[in-house]
Design an enzyme around this catalytic site. Sequence first.
Site, PDB file in Angstrom:
ATOM      1  N   ARG A 186       0.827  -1.232   0.000  1.00 33.36           N
ATOM      2  CA  ARG A 186       0.000   0.000   0.000  1.00 33.36           C
ATOM      3  C   ARG A 186       0.849   1.265   0.000  1.00 33.36           C
ATOM      4  NH1 ARG A 186      -2.861  -3.199   3.756  1.00 33.36           N
ATOM      5  NH2 ARG A 186      -4.651  -4.166   2.755  1.00 33.36           N
ATOM      6  N   LYS A 244       3.314  11.530 -11.277  1.00 32.72           N
ATOM      7  CA  LYS A 244       2.457  10.665 -12.094  1.00 32.72           C
ATOM      8  C   LYS A 244       3.200   9.364 -12.311  1.00 32.72           C
ATOM      9  CE  LYS A 244      -0.563  13.693 -14.756  1.00 32.72           C
ATOM     10  NZ  LYS A 244      -0.915  14.166 -16.119  1.00 32.72           N
ATOM     11  N   GLU A 276      10.294  18.218 -24.952  1.00 27.29           N
ATOM     12  CA  GLU A 276       9.611  18.627 -23.713  1.00 27.29           C
ATOM     13  C   GLU A 276      10.164  19.971 -23.218  1.00 27.29           C
ATOM     14  OE1 GLU A 276       6.999  17.131 -22.429  1.00 27.29           O
ATOM     15  OE2 GLU A 276       7.067  15.117 -23.294  1.00 27.29           O
ATOM     16  N   LYS A 289       7.461  23.132 -13.891  1.00 30.73           N
ATOM     17  CA  LYS A 289       6.611  21.980 -13.583  1.00 30.73           C
ATOM     18  C   LYS A 289       6.255  21.951 -12.100  1.00 30.73           C
ATOM     19  CE  LYS A 289       5.505  17.226 -14.248  1.00 30.73           C
ATOM     20  NZ  LYS A 289       5.632  16.010 -15.025  1.00 30.73           N
ATOM     21  N   GLU A 340      -4.476  17.466 -11.288  1.00 29.83           N
ATOM     22  CA  GLU A 340      -5.033  17.912 -12.572  1.00 29.83           C
ATOM     23  C   GLU A 340      -6.545  18.065 -12.504  1.00 29.83           C
ATOM     24  OE1 GLU A 340      -2.862  15.893 -15.698  1.00 29.83           O
ATOM     25  OE2 GLU A 340      -4.346  16.512 -17.156  1.00 29.83           O
ATOM     26  N   ARG A 357      -2.563  21.812 -14.153  1.00 30.29           N
ATOM     27  CA  ARG A 357      -1.619  20.783 -14.601  1.00 30.29           C
ATOM     28  C   ARG A 357      -1.862  20.376 -16.059  1.00 30.29           C
ATOM     29  NH1 ARG A 357       0.992  15.915 -11.060  1.00 30.29           N
ATOM     30  NH2 ARG A 357       2.357  15.194 -12.726  1.00 30.29           N
ATOM     31  N   ASN A 400       0.169  19.339 -20.782  1.00 32.50           N
ATOM     32  CA  ASN A 400      -0.163  18.463 -21.914  1.00 32.50           C
ATOM     33  C   ASN A 400      -0.098  19.200 -23.243  1.00 32.50           C
ATOM     34  OD1 ASN A 400      -0.637  16.322 -20.151  1.00 32.50           O
ATOM     35  ND2 ASN A 400      -2.727  17.035 -19.782  1.00 32.50           N
ATOM     36  N   HIS A 450       0.479  17.352 -26.414  1.00 31.74           N
ATOM     37  CA  HIS A 450       0.364  15.916 -26.140  1.00 31.74           C
ATOM     38  C   HIS A 450      -0.890  15.282 -26.739  1.00 31.74           C
ATOM     39  CE1 HIS A 450       3.729  16.666 -23.587  1.00 31.74           C
ATOM     40  NE2 HIS A 450       3.774  15.429 -23.149  1.00 31.74           N
ATOM     41  N   HIS A 460      -0.092  12.140 -28.648  1.00 36.90           N
ATOM     42  CA  HIS A 460      -0.576  10.798 -28.308  1.00 36.90           C
ATOM     43  C   HIS A 460      -1.285  10.159 -29.495  1.00 36.90           C
ATOM     44  CE1 HIS A 460      -0.567  11.827 -23.742  1.00 36.90           C
ATOM     45  NE2 HIS A 460       0.586  11.339 -24.147  1.00 36.90           N
ATOM     46  N   HIS A 471       8.353   9.437 -27.847  1.00 36.12           N
ATOM     47  CA  HIS A 471       7.311  10.287 -27.254  1.00 36.12           C
ATOM     48  C   HIS A 471       7.591  11.780 -27.517  1.00 36.12           C
ATOM     49  CE1 HIS A 471       4.341  11.620 -24.335  1.00 36.12           C
ATOM     50  NE2 HIS A 471       5.282  12.312 -23.708  1.00 36.12           N
TER      51      HIS A 471
HETATM   52  P1  NAD Z   1      12.845   5.478 -21.709  1.00 37.35           P
HETATM   53  O1  NAD Z   1      12.682   5.435 -20.263  1.00 37.35           O
HETATM   54  O2  NAD Z   1      12.316   4.353 -22.523  1.00 37.35           O
HETATM   55  O3  NAD Z   1      14.385   5.673 -22.042  1.00 37.35           O
HETATM   56  C1  NAD Z   1      14.768   5.692 -23.388  1.00 37.35           C
HETATM   57  C2  NAD Z   1      15.881   4.683 -23.653  1.00 37.35           C
HETATM   58  O4  NAD Z   1      17.103   5.233 -23.201  1.00 37.35           O
HETATM   59  C3  NAD Z   1      15.757   3.332 -22.951  1.00 37.35           C
HETATM   60  O5  NAD Z   1      16.217   2.331 -23.821  1.00 37.35           O
HETATM   61  C4  NAD Z   1      16.680   3.471 -21.749  1.00 37.35           C
HETATM   62  O6  NAD Z   1      17.156   2.242 -21.291  1.00 37.35           O
HETATM   63  C5  NAD Z   1      17.777   4.319 -22.342  1.00 37.35           C
HETATM   64  N1  NAD Z   1      18.497   5.142 -21.398  1.00 37.35           N
HETATM   65  C6  NAD Z   1      18.000   5.805 -20.334  1.00 37.35           C
HETATM   66  N2  NAD Z   1      18.935   6.566 -19.783  1.00 37.35           N
HETATM   67  C7  NAD Z   1      20.064   6.380 -20.496  1.00 37.35           C
HETATM   68  C8  NAD Z   1      21.366   6.901 -20.420  1.00 37.35           C
HETATM   69  N3  NAD Z   1      21.697   7.806 -19.481  1.00 37.35           N
HETATM   70  N4  NAD Z   1      22.298   6.458 -21.299  1.00 37.35           N
HETATM   71  C9  NAD Z   1      21.953   5.571 -22.248  1.00 37.35           C
HETATM   72  N5  NAD Z   1      20.728   5.049 -22.399  1.00 37.35           N
HETATM   73  C10 NAD Z   1      19.795   5.452 -21.523  1.00 37.35           C
HETATM   74  O7  NAD Z   1      12.190   6.822 -22.343  1.00 37.35           O
HETATM   75  P2  NAD Z   1      11.932   8.282 -21.751  1.00 37.35           P
HETATM   76  O8  NAD Z   1      11.801   9.134 -22.937  1.00 37.35           O
HETATM   77  O9  NAD Z   1      12.865   8.646 -20.688  1.00 37.35           O
HETATM   78  O10 NAD Z   1      10.504   8.149 -21.054  1.00 37.35           O
HETATM   79  C11 NAD Z   1       9.339   7.869 -21.806  1.00 37.35           C
HETATM   80  C12 NAD Z   1       8.271   7.415 -20.854  1.00 37.35           C
HETATM   81  O11 NAD Z   1       8.002   8.464 -19.918  1.00 37.35           O
HETATM   82  C13 NAD Z   1       6.949   7.096 -21.519  1.00 37.35           C
HETATM   83  O12 NAD Z   1       6.484   5.862 -21.022  1.00 37.35           O
HETATM   84  C14 NAD Z   1       6.021   8.218 -21.080  1.00 37.35           C
HETATM   85  O13 NAD Z   1       4.681   7.803 -20.982  1.00 37.35           O
HETATM   86  C15 NAD Z   1       6.599   8.562 -19.747  1.00 37.35           C
HETATM   87  N6  NAD Z   1       6.315   9.921 -19.284  1.00 37.35           N
HETATM   88  C16 NAD Z   1       5.832  10.071 -18.027  1.00 37.35           C
HETATM   89  C17 NAD Z   1       5.573  11.333 -17.535  1.00 37.35           C
HETATM   90  C18 NAD Z   1       5.116  11.504 -16.121  1.00 37.35           C
HETATM   91  O14 NAD Z   1       4.751  12.616 -15.747  1.00 37.35           O
HETATM   92  N7  NAD Z   1       5.118  10.458 -15.319  1.00 37.35           N
HETATM   93  C19 NAD Z   1       5.822  12.456 -18.330  1.00 37.35           C
HETATM   94  C20 NAD Z   1       6.326  12.276 -19.616  1.00 37.35           C
HETATM   95  C21 NAD Z   1       6.575  10.997 -20.087  1.00 37.35           C
HETATM   96  N1  GLY Z   2       3.677  15.120 -18.045  1.00 38.22           N
HETATM   97  C1  GLY Z   2       2.436  15.700 -17.659  1.00 38.22           C
HETATM   98  C2  GLY Z   2       2.237  15.782 -16.189  1.00 38.22           C
HETATM   99  O1  GLY Z   2       3.103  15.426 -15.429  1.00 38.22           O
HETATM  100  O2  GLY Z   2       1.181  16.188 -15.766  1.00 38.22           O
END
Ligand code: NAD
Ligand code: GLY
Length: 361
Positions: free
Chosen positions: A121, A143, A185, A220, A230, A237, A241, A244, A248, A261
């Site tokens: 939990r 998130k 971003e 942020k 949000e 918040r 987006n 986005h 998306h 992304h």
């Molecule tokens: P990712 O986490 O898939 O990383 C991209 C690639 O880079 C992966 O293969 C990873 O292993 C590699 N990698 C990571 N760090 C590295 C480094 N320092 N050196 C070499 N390789 C490295 O992609 P991302 O773009 O970081 O994240 C995308 C995800 O984030 C999506 O799932 C998206 O939905 C999510 N997201 C979440 C939020 C949120 O608010 N929670 C906001 C935006 C995006």
């Molecule tokens: N990436 C959008 C949010 O965190 O709300």
Amino acid sequence: MTTLELSLGARSYPIVIGEGIVESQLRERLEAYRQAHRPIAVVTSPALFGLYRGLFKSLDEIASVIYVTSVDGEGAKSTAELVNLWETLAQAHIDRSGVLLAIGGGVVGDLGGFAAATFLRGIDFVQVPTTLLAMVDSSVGGKTAVNLAEGKNLVGAFYQPKAVIADLDFLKTLPAGEFAAGMGEVVKYGLLGDARLFETLEETNADSLAPIVRRCCEIKAAIVAADERETAGDGGRALLNLGHTFGHAIEKVAGYGSYLHGEAVAVGLMGAARLSEQLGFVPDKSVSPRVEALLAKYKLPSRLRKALPVEALAAAMASDKKVSAGTLKFVLLRSLGNAFTTRDVPAETVKNIWRELGACD
Ligand code: NAD
Ligand code: GLY
């Protein structure tokens, strides 16, 4: 090194940004956990685990378990991976005092954060973002989510970390395309909340990254502090987006993995800028050409790479999880650095924008 705070009362936490800080920051925190007999678990991706052997070797001496996801990238945000992670935490006897370190990009952060939110939990977790996108966006704000076959991020929780430690040195090994996706971003923050940041990106080559990452996190953090879940009727918040809703839809119709992304968001930023102009909200006609030029400068697309059907893109938009009571909330611009939300957008105008972005009938 620089630190800012995301202010959420008792759930406030520091965001520490710097170069070469991860070992010392973790040593300090982990030592405190160890002295308090709190078990530590680590989750990371195969790519990170292979690249940063020294870091993980030193963590292995302190952590009860290091969990490496079975696949790299978006596929690791699956329910199957989540179950494996939960079971690994249970087998490693992580108790309620446990702390989970998520070391990786947005995928590891979202998966690890949701595991921490739900295991027993809720156990504490610390985000160590290693991609630019994770440093400026996903690690901050709480998130967390995994994907379903029906769509991305459909199961998740708002669950804030105890700290975010962003070490820019990780970016030295980040593939160029992933860095560019993170810049998508960064451009978003300039467009939605800081014209000066946008101009800095225009005038420089973002060589001095620490102040840029800090500025994005500040924007942020302020938005999240004011509207954590949000729920604001206008703005809030949802402003994060920007780009986005278009993005998306592109990811869904092109097939997940066809666009990173941040690349899909980049095309979406262009869509949002053009839509804002078409609807008469942006009198200054230089905005969308400047957005296009800035995206190109940071090696990001501002049009679809291959034509996609307008109707499919419009349908994907209509099924976005941002739809509520049957209408979609759009984030639009009044000027560079000034965004707002509205539901009052004619469907035909949006389809015309898709055509401008390279969609076909
Ligand atoms: P990712 O986490 O898939 O990383 C991209 C690639 O880079 C992966 O293969 C990873 O292993 C590699 N990698 C990571 N760090 C590295 C480094 N320092 N050196 C070499 N390789 C490295 O992609 P991302 O773009 O970081 O994240 C995308 C995800 O984030 C999506 O799932 C998206 O939905 C999510 N997201 C979440 C939020 C949120 O608010 N929670 C906001 C935006 C995006
Ligand atoms: N990436 C959008 C949010 O965190 O709300």
